[in-house]
Scaffold this active site. Structure first.
Site, mmCIF file in Angstrom:
data_model
loop_
_atom_site.group_PDB
_atom_site.id
_atom_site.type_symbol
_atom_site.label_atom_id
_atom_site.label_comp_id
_atom_site.label_asym_id
_atom_site.label_seq_id
_atom_site.Cartn_x
_atom_site.Cartn_y
_atom_site.Cartn_z
ATOM 1 N N ASP A 180 83.246 78.535 58.289
ATOM 2 C CA ASP A 180 84.272 78.479 57.257
ATOM 3 C C ASP A 180 83.908 79.520 56.209
ATOM 4 O O ASP A 180 82.864 79.401 55.555
ATOM 5 C CB ASP A 180 84.308 77.068 56.648
ATOM 6 C CG ASP A 180 85.386 76.896 55.581
ATOM 7 O OD1 ASP A 180 85.802 77.900 54.971
ATOM 8 O OD2 ASP A 180 85.800 75.743 55.341
ATOM 9 N N ASN A 210 90.290 88.819 56.907
ATOM 10 C CA ASN A 210 91.647 88.408 57.260
ATOM 11 C C ASN A 210 91.891 86.911 57.078
ATOM 12 O O ASN A 210 93.042 86.482 56.980
ATOM 13 C CB ASN A 210 91.920 88.801 58.727
ATOM 14 C CG ASN A 210 93.221 88.231 59.244
ATOM 15 O OD1 ASN A 210 94.313 88.619 58.815
ATOM 16 N ND2 ASN A 210 93.133 87.282 60.165
ATOM 17 N N TYR A 213 98.650 81.204 46.282
ATOM 18 C CA TYR A 213 98.528 82.302 47.248
ATOM 19 C C TYR A 213 98.628 83.658 46.542
ATOM 20 O O TYR A 213 97.861 84.578 46.837
ATOM 21 C CB TYR A 213 99.634 82.154 48.296
ATOM 22 C CG TYR A 213 99.464 82.986 49.549
ATOM 23 C CD1 TYR A 213 98.467 82.693 50.467
ATOM 24 C CD2 TYR A 213 100.323 84.048 49.823
ATOM 25 C CE1 TYR A 213 98.332 83.433 51.628
ATOM 26 C CE2 TYR A 213 100.188 84.792 50.978
ATOM 27 C CZ TYR A 213 99.193 84.491 51.878
ATOM 28 O OH TYR A 213 99.056 85.235 53.023
ATOM 29 N N SER A 214 99.555 83.780 45.600
ATOM 30 C CA SER A 214 99.693 85.027 44.845
ATOM 31 C C SER A 214 98.444 85.307 44.024
ATOM 32 O O SER A 214 97.976 86.449 43.945
ATOM 33 C CB SER A 214 100.914 84.962 43.926
ATOM 34 O OG SER A 214 102.113 84.965 44.668
ATOM 35 N N ALA A 215 97.873 84.263 43.410
ATOM 36 C CA ALA A 215 96.644 84.440 42.638
ATOM 37 C C ALA A 215 95.497 84.881 43.544
ATOM 38 O O ALA A 215 94.716 85.773 43.182
ATOM 39 C CB ALA A 215 96.281 83.142 41.927
#
Length: 243
Positions: free
Chosen positions: A60, A89, A154-156
């Site tokens: 992880d 990724n 997600y944007s952060a």
């Protein structure tokens, strides 16, 4: 000395396509995954289908102790080799408007993308600097450039990854290590399952979703000798969705 590339989140989607592309470029591929061993094996089979070999590494990326243990063991088993290309990724989406977003969903998305970048990159960076040859490609997102409602986490995470890309690039450029990011828009992967694709296609000037293979071609270029003078850049691949 063999040439090795490590692709996190390499079991499916963009990660699998990137693994296959880098195999075609002559790299043996280290395929990281966290939960789906069957799909990771399919990626390894695809790499071997290109005439290269590879290994499956389970950890992880957000767990520093796991990352360190696995990558140190790999390095000990390959004392004459090093990881020349790293593709960060691994990532997850946990979409929700902020007012209703569970704390766990905020931290999980941030931890995998940003802590994952730190944990994995730091583990493989020193050998790149010693050998004065390395390529780091971070998979960001249009969400990290253009805010999207329901994706504040997600944007952060992706915006932070872009900023980290630019900073690290300045630290390592003189050692001939480049650090770049790619920012995909809507790509046909498991990550876009559940979205209203018909409606979303109408918002994209190219009128279609991209393919993992198209993203992989861009990653392959940035990992190649042809991109040696490109560093600290964020290249969008989104069909004109945001320019």
């Amino acid at each position: 000395m063999k040439k090795y590339a490590l692709v996190t989140g390499g079991s499916r989607g963009i990660g699998r396509a990137v693994s296959v592309k880098l195999a075609r470029m002559g790299y043996d591929i280290l395929i990281n995954y966290v939960s789906n061993a069957v799909e990771a094996q399919k990626t390894l089979d695809a790499v071997r289908g290109e005439g290269r070999d590879g290994e499956i590494l389970m950890f992880d990326v957000s767990k520093r102790s796991q990352v360190a243990a696995v990558l140190e063991a790999w390095q000990d088993a390959h004392p004459d080799d090093y990881i020349e290309v790293l593709v960060n990724n691994a990532g997850v989406r946990r979409d929700n408007i902020l007012v209703f977003m569970p704390e766990e969903d905020w931290h999980r998305v941030i931890d995998i993308t940003l802590s994952g970048f730190y944990n994995v990159t730091q583990a493989v960076l020193q050998p790149m600097l010693v050998h004065k040859q390395g390529r780091i490609v971070n998979v960001a997102s249009v969400s990290g450039i253009k805010g999207l409602a329901g994706q504040s986490n997600y944007s952060a995470a992706k915006g932070g990854l872009i900023a980290a890309t630019k900073a690290l690039a300045l630290e390592v450029a003189r050692k001939r290590v480049t650090v770049n990011a790619v920012a995909p828009g809507f790509i046909e992967t498991d990550m876009t399952e559940g979205l209203d694709k018909a409606a979303l296609k109408n918002t994209i000037p190219a009128m279609r979703f991209g393919t993992p293979e198209e993203v992989a071609e861009l990653v392959g270029f940035l990992a190649s000798p042809h991109a040696a003078y490109i560093t600290g850049e964020v290249i969008s691949i989104n069909g004109g969705l945001y320019t």
